[in-house]
Enzyme design. Sequence first.
Site, short mmCIF file in Angstrom:
data_model
loop_
_atom_site.label_atom_id
_atom_site.label_comp_id
_atom_site.label_asym_id
_atom_site.label_seq_id
_atom_site.Cartn_x
_atom_site.Cartn_y
_atom_site.Cartn_z
N GLY A 271 13.66 -27.92 -53.71
CA GLY A 271 12.94 -26.76 -53.09
C GLY A 271 13.83 -26.16 -52.38
N CYS A 272 13.78 -24.89 -51.87
CA CYS A 272 14.64 -23.89 -51.10
C CYS A 272 14.82 -24.44 -49.89
CB CYS A 272 14.25 -22.67 -51.38
SG CYS A 272 12.39 -22.36 -50.74
N TYR A 273 13.66 -24.58 -48.95
CA TYR A 273 13.95 -25.32 -47.73
C TYR A 273 14.57 -26.63 -47.51
CZ TYR A 273 10.54 -21.88 -45.46
OH TYR A 273 9.74 -20.72 -45.22
N THR B 250 16.74 -27.67 -49.55
CA THR B 250 18.20 -27.49 -49.84
C THR B 250 19.06 -27.01 -48.50
OG1 THR B 250 17.99 -26.60 -52.09
CG2 THR B 250 20.00 -25.96 -51.18
#
Length: 340
Positions: A148-150, A152
């Site tokens: 997921g982006c968060y 990362t």
Amino acid sequence: MVRVGIVGATGYAGAELVRILSAHPEVEITMITSRQYAGVPFSEVYPAMKGRTSLVCEDYIAEKVCDMTDVVFTALPHKLPMDIVPALLREGKKVIDLSADFRFDQVAAYEAVYQTHTARELFDVSVYGLCEVYDQAVRQTALVGNPGCYPTTVLLALIPLIRSGMIDTSQIIADSKSGVSGAGRSPSLGTHFCEANESFRAYKIDGHRHRPEMEEVLTKEAGRPVNLTFIPHLVPMNRGMLSTVYTTIDGNRTAEDIRNCYESFYAGRPFVRLFSDPKNPPDVKYVNHTNFCDIGFHLNRATGRLVLISAIDNLVKGASGQAVQNMNIMMGFDESTGLR
């Protein structure tokens, strides 16, 4: 040339995949699918790609995808990939999934925050595709769960320090902000212009689905349970993500120790940049439209409080760019190919 298919090519993450891979020197995009835009040229859905691709969106037909591809990116909402990935793997395809369906090690952890998983047998073969940390495992698998982006932003900032035993893992707070594209392309009231513009707010304070994803990885890295306080925020910009992580230094560490830890851990990795001067911290404008993750830090020696700042483009390093980086690793290419 590697033949690539993108399943779900007209969402924001899928469109970024088309943009990046259309210029990748080792790749030919042989198929893109979209349920909503089947039969429509991609350049009509995204006019910015006019002249760059002649691809036409198609319905998803498993047999055709398998016949025409070597690598498949599944850029679909959660639950859909688990229904189609098993058949792709049986046909010998390599798969990078951008949903949460294959990010977890434990089925129970996934099902606690998403839904019942129908491809449980694949948890034994899927690899969490945080490229700078788990690249050796990525090289040996046919199935990557793209982070997921968060997670990362938070994990890339924390894992080097946790592995070096530099921080107290009992008290970690992650305060994260995302541009509106992080919510996806489907319209909703919360991302309507009149709601998001001139606004700044926290959301899902009672529990965001990315928190268990991060806690599972951090617990594995620390060798003991890690409970994370994670609060995401929506900011009125199209793209970009920045996490400020608060923790406490463990022992008599210095700022030089922290810098050396990061420099050693990420030596030779092209997409992590260290900002060790607190007067020039990471900024989303430095990373937008790139696959970089910029990490900065500030240590207050008097209190032992360590502040970490991590910035990415949520659609590139937080989704499609990292997915292409994973493909490069899986296929034996230089990990930066097509991402510069």
